[in-house]
Write a protein that holds these residues in place. Structure first.
Motif, mmCIF file in Angstrom:
data_model
loop_
_atom_site.group_PDB
_atom_site.id
_atom_site.type_symbol
_atom_site.label_atom_id
_atom_site.label_comp_id
_atom_site.label_asym_id
_atom_site.label_seq_id
_atom_site.Cartn_x
_atom_site.Cartn_y
_atom_site.Cartn_z
ATOM 1 N N CYS A 141 0.840 -1.206 0.000
ATOM 2 C CA CYS A 141 0.000 0.000 0.000
ATOM 3 C C CYS A 141 0.872 1.251 0.000
ATOM 4 C CB CYS A 141 -0.957 0.013 1.187
ATOM 5 S SG CYS A 141 -0.175 0.386 2.748
ATOM 6 N N TYR A 142 0.244 2.373 -0.309
ATOM 7 C CA TYR A 142 0.966 3.641 -0.277
ATOM 8 C C TYR A 142 0.721 4.297 1.078
ATOM 9 C CZ TYR A 142 1.404 2.937 -5.305
ATOM 10 O OH TYR A 142 1.697 2.419 -6.538
ATOM 11 N N THR A 145 0.663 8.167 1.528
ATOM 12 C CA THR A 145 -0.479 8.948 1.032
ATOM 13 C C THR A 145 -1.803 8.334 1.492
ATOM 14 O OG1 THR A 145 -0.383 7.709 -1.032
ATOM 15 C CG2 THR A 145 0.751 9.835 -0.991
ATOM 16 N N GLN A 148 -3.532 3.850 -0.162
ATOM 17 C CA GLN A 148 -4.104 3.308 -1.402
ATOM 18 C C GLN A 148 -3.379 2.018 -1.783
ATOM 19 O OE1 GLN A 148 -2.799 6.290 -0.976
ATOM 20 N NE2 GLN A 148 -4.295 7.875 -1.463
ATOM 21 N N ASP A 149 -4.079 1.131 -2.525
ATOM 22 C CA ASP A 149 -3.446 -0.115 -2.960
ATOM 23 C C ASP A 149 -2.238 0.196 -3.832
ATOM 24 O OD1 ASP A 149 -5.290 -1.747 -1.731
ATOM 25 O OD2 ASP A 149 -6.659 -1.712 -3.459
ATOM 26 N N SER A 150 -1.177 -0.554 -3.650
ATOM 27 C CA SER A 150 -0.011 -0.392 -4.518
ATOM 28 C C SER A 150 -0.009 -1.519 -5.540
ATOM 29 C CB SER A 150 1.277 -0.425 -3.697
ATOM 30 O OG SER A 150 1.616 -1.761 -3.380
ATOM 31 N N SER A 159 -8.674 -3.055 1.437
ATOM 32 C CA SER A 159 -8.019 -1.839 1.919
ATOM 33 C C SER A 159 -8.615 -1.499 3.279
ATOM 34 C CB SER A 159 -8.256 -0.687 0.947
ATOM 35 O OG SER A 159 -9.590 -0.223 1.087
ATOM 36 N N ASN A 165 -9.077 -5.260 -3.582
ATOM 37 C CA ASN A 165 -8.204 -4.948 -4.717
ATOM 38 C C ASN A 165 -8.601 -5.801 -5.913
ATOM 39 O OD1 ASN A 165 -6.073 -4.064 -6.302
ATOM 40 N ND2 ASN A 165 -4.710 -5.664 -5.503
#
Lengths: 349, 597
Positions: A141-142, A145, A148-150, A159, A165
């Motif tokens: 994940c990010y 920030t 959010q899904d990476s 999430s 996802n």
């Protein structure tokens, strides 16, 4: 909040061959979230460098952008460091490595920095077999920030806000294997017993050593439904333990035959693989790829040293570059004069 | 190893090294924090509740807390706990209004023999409960050995008078200048209980040494001589003085001699310098005043010429240490050494003496001359209504030990007078409260400072030696006191671990500056001590072991050099670690005497 560690240390800290204690490899206090897996990776790198008795000033830490890429501040405070542009650490590492082949290079990247913005540079780093250790702190994940899904998030992983996802995640270990990496490992930040010797082996390896480390994001991906939480990783973990014995040290532990395999590196140090499956071979790229696929199908998370080519040829050798660092070369070597030029020209006639 | 039971208050009590080492278990870090906050009155009151004589002890305590101080294990020097106590006493406001008064009479009458620290503590603890307290002492004022043995240059009389006054002002009836010469007679006076706190009043002599009788006029027993100086019966001494002995009384004798006309004063001791019983700082103070200490000298003879003492001879010895810990003083074979002198002070120890306790009272004694006492909790003698405490119970010790005895004896007397069994002890007062203020913030200064131990200023030597009443140590000024107070590691801020909250992320183990925390497979204690990150070699310090965690491991924390910095709890994502302030007050007859928030 504490911004600095107290100055006092345990008065009986063990010392390594250089006379340093593990605290000599400490960095600044972490500003990541409390409980972040990345901090465990930082500690594992610190411990590995301490145990392998590497001079702190002979190490260079390289990173890009992201939570993962902040971590070099939090370990090896007395080493060199370069915090580069997002996803561009590989080019800096390549340049540094050819300019000074005598340093130990440790690259720290994340799933975003490697699998998204940095993917282009990453595969070329593998292709060129730059002599370095490349660690991905992979949390799917990010985190910087808000989670959010990476690109490495697993298909179906929830999430923090409840959405599943919809895309297949990139498996960086498989990718590195496919691209011909000479050392591929996978580990878990919560398993230092495996991660520490793996980092030591990666540092000793001559060539590109890649370690994909699942490192839970304690703030945005440590909930039920996340496939990279502490508990989900532990539940699925299928770990192949290993030991690293440097050339200088005698082997003290005795392993039962059949439960251990030994792999000798170019410098004479030995990696011991414990409880490895009978048919497991670290020099079989195809088998490693198959094992990864198989464990994925069985909803297992396979960790350990997946592939190793102990006789790989790194970039400096391939390009037949000067054997000494550029900063070591004086005027005589760099500008050998007209007599040498003439002899080169003669050779081309 | 079994999971640590932190619900037992003795576990966390032991972590607070200074408090645990203190015989009276004074909550040291709590009052040191109050000093840093400039709350000197509150700091004093916490002390007063626990040790009754903060001003006296802040100058004269034997300081068992300081060698125990954790700071001494991570740095060179412990916190100057004793001198901080004095700061609280010197800078407090008027405390009288905060102190408890005598309670409404409960109809019980107690006699206290001797007005030293043990008896005064018993009186202080019992007065709020309404006991009628009669205190007897042969001296003209209260204080016992605190008054007669400790010279004014270490303990000004005003400090002593003030703190004895706080106790006597709680409606205690005093019978001063009254020597109790018969226990039988006292028992017939209708007291519900009697406490004996009469000290160890007999100074040892060297009766068999040649010349002892002939030179008697110039040979003095140290403790008697100090008492005579204190009560101004003795005002001078010869120019050349030999002090025999190596304890704190010897140090007081030699330094007092310097102030009474002694110019060439020597301390001469049998043992090696390092083995002397005197506190290191008291030896230093004597050396600072130009008093040489001659060690390894065994007295041989008092030399008398024309009926007058002219000196002493000594045999020179060397200490030989045997494997079983025994020490033997072996002659070096050198010729005896003659040391000229005008006076000799003998300060080689003291003994218990109870010539006034008749055999038929039912109070029985050991071969050492000390009373047979139930145990060191009840202090009850073989006659049920008679209790002992202080030096009179187990032989010579120190003020803070006498205070500790006093607390326990007062509890026993209170239980006994209510017809309860003194052996069934009420629990101590204990509190444990989280110090979390924000996400990563604690309500105490968690990160240790790096300042070294402050040095206390001394009075000008010439001025000090001219007048025995001029106090030598000047005490910390408030700036130094703050720096010193901040050196305290707050060991009472306990690291409390709740295993069900732990997700085993290793954050605490990674951040710990002193590598105290290890997640590891459980094993017997001996193995665990070797297997953790840094082997736990200090066997006096406990391991804190959690219950089994989800991966099957346990959390093991070596308490030895934990800095109580709170980083483990700061870096813990699930608050499995928490910093909780531990407050422990020993069992007392009156549990809460002062109100400090």
């Amino acid at each position: 909040m504490s911004y600095a560690k107290p100055n006092f240390r345990h008065p009986r800290l063990p010392k390594n061959a250089l006379g340093y204690t593990v605290s000599d490899y400490d960095g600044a206090i972490s500003t990541l979230c409390a409980g972040c897996g990345h901090d465990s990776i930082s500690a594992a790198i610190r411990n590995a460098c301490f145990l392998s008795s590497i001079q702190p000033h002979r190490i260079a830490k390289l990173s890009g952008i992201g939570c993962s890429s902040k971590t070099p501040t939090y370990f090896l405070g007395k080493s060199h460091g370069f915090n580069s542009v997002h996803g561009r650490m590989p080019s800096v590492a390549t340049g540094a490595s050819v300019a000074n082949r005598d340093l130990t290079y440790i690259g720290i990247s994340g799933d975003g920095d490697t699998a998204s913005i940095g993917m282009g540079q990453f595969v070329h780093l593998i292709r060129r077999n730059v002599n370095m250790t490349y660690i991905v702190a992979n949390n799917g994940c990010y985190g910087l920030t808000k989670g959010q899904d990476s690109a490495t998030a697993d298909l179906g992983s929830l999430s923090k806000y409840g959405a599943a996802n919809q895309f297949e995640g990139i498996d960086l270990a498989s990718l590195a294997l496919l691209q011909g990496a000479s050392f591929v490992g996978r580990s878990f930040s919560g398993d230092k017993e495996q991660l520490e010797p793996m980092i030591r082996a990666a540092i000793a390896h001559k060539g590109f050593a890649f370690i994909d480390v699942v490192s839970p994001c304690v703030t945005f991906a440590n909930h039920v439904g996340s496939t990279k939480s502490y508990s989900a990783t532990r539940t699925q973990l299928d770990a192949m333990p290993l030991d690293f014995v440097p050339m200088r040290e005698e082997i003290r532990t005795q392993f039962d035959a059949g439960t251990s395999q030994a792999v000798t590196l170019h410098d004479g140090s030995v990696i011991h693989l414990h409880k490895a499956r009978d048919d497991y071979r670290t020099d079989d790229r195809m088998a490693a790829l198959a094992s990864l696929q198989e464990s994925k199908e069985n909803a297992k998370f396979l960790t350990g040293l997946l592939y190793l080519d102990p006789n790989s040829q790194d970039l400096n050798q391939t390009l037949n570059l000067a054997s000494r660092p550029l900063n070591d070369l004086g005027k005589v070597e760099l500008c050998p004069g007209s007599r040498v030029l003439n002899s080169i020209n003669e050779g081309l006639r | 190893m079994k999971q640590t039971d932190v619900a037992n208050p003795e576990y966390f009590h032991k972590v607070v090294d200074c408090q645990y080492a203190c015989p009276a278990h004074t909550p040291v870090p709590a009052y040191i924090r109050l000093i840093a906050q400039k709350r000197y009155t509150d700091a004093y009151l916490i002390n007063w509740e626990s040790n009754v004589f903060p001003g006296v002890l802040g100058r004269t305590c034997d300081r068992p807390c300081e060698p125990a101080c954790r700071r001494g294990r991570v740095e060179e020097e412990p916190v100057a706990i004793c001198r901080l106590k004095r700061v609280a006493a010197d800078h407090k406001d008027d405390v009288a209004k905060h102190l408890p008064k005598a309670g409404p009479p409960n109809g019980k009458k107690i006699a206290l023999v001797g007005a030293g620290p043990a008896s005064l503590t018993v009186a202080r603890d019992l007065a709020p409960l309404g006991y009628e307290l009669h205190i007897y002492d042969a001296q003209a004022k209260g204080g016992g050995f605190m008054r007669s043995q400790i010279p004014s240059f270490r303990l000004p009389e005003t400090v002593l008078d003030e703190e004895i006054g706080y106790v006597l002002d709680m409606g205690v009836t005093t019978f001063f200048d009254t020597y109790v010469d018969s226990m039988a007679a006292l028992l017939n006076k209708g007291y519900d209980a009697i406490f004996v706190g009469s000290g160890a009043p007999r100074g040892r002599d060297l009766p068999k040494l040649p010349g002892r009788k002939e030179a008697d006029a110039n040979i003095h027993i140290g403790i008697n001589w100090l008492a005579n100086v204190a009560f101004e019966h003795t005002k001078e001494i010869g120019k050349r003085v030999i002090v025999l002995g190596g304890g704190n009384t010897a140090m007081d004798c030699c330094r007092t001699s310097r102030r009474l006309g002694g110019e060439d004063v020597k301390v001469i001791v049998r043992s090696p310098f390092a083995d002397m019983k005197a506190s290191p700082w008291e030896k230093e103070d004597a050396l600072h005043e130009g008093i040489p200490i001659l060690d390894n000298h065994v007295p041989r003879e008092f030399v008398v010429e024309k009926g007058k003492l002219v000196g002493m001879t000594f045999d020179k010895v060397a200490a030989v240490y045997h494997d079983d810990g025994r020490r033997e003083l072996v002659s070096t074979g050198a010729d005896p050494e003659f040391v000229p002198c005008d006076d000799v002070l003998i300060a080689i120890g003291q003994e218990n003496a109870f010539p006034w306790i008749e055999k038929d009272t039912g109070i029985r004694f050991t071969g050492w001359g000390t009373p047979i006492i139930n145990d060191d909790e009840t202090f009850q003698s073989t006659r049920k209504e008679v209790f002992f405490g202080g030096d009179s119970a187990f032989g010579p010790s120190n003020i803070i030990t006498a205070v500790a005895h006093g607390h326990k004896a007062a509890v026993s007397i209170d239980l006994y007078c209510q017809g309860k069994d003194p052996a069934v002890r009420p629990p101590p007062y204990v509190n444990l409260v989280s110090q979390k203020m924000g996400i990563h913030e604690w309500s105490y200064d968690s990160i240790p400072t790096v300042d070294e131990r402050e040095i206390v200023p001394l009075e000008d030597l010439k001025k000090a030696l001219n007048d025995r009443k001029v106090e030598v140590e000047l005490g910390f000024d408030l700036d130094a006191a703050f720096v010193e107070a901040e050196r305290c590691l707050n060991c009472d801020a306990q690291t409390v671990f709740t295993d069900v909250n732990c997700i085993e992320c290793d954050a605490c183990s990674d951040i710990c500056p002193t590598n105290c925390i290890t997640f590891i497979a459980n094993a017997p204690e001996e193995e665990l001590r070797q297997n953790i990150l840094v082997p736990a070699e200090n066997m006096e310090q406990d391991l804190y072991v959690s219950g089994t965690l989800p991966t099957g491991r346990v959390m093991v924390k070596d308490e030895d050099v934990c800095l109580h910095c709170g980083l483990c709890a700061e870096r813990c994502p699930t608050a499995a670690w928490d910093m909780q302030m531990f407050f422990y007050n020993v069992t007392k007859a009156t549990p809460n005497l002062v109100d400090v928030r």
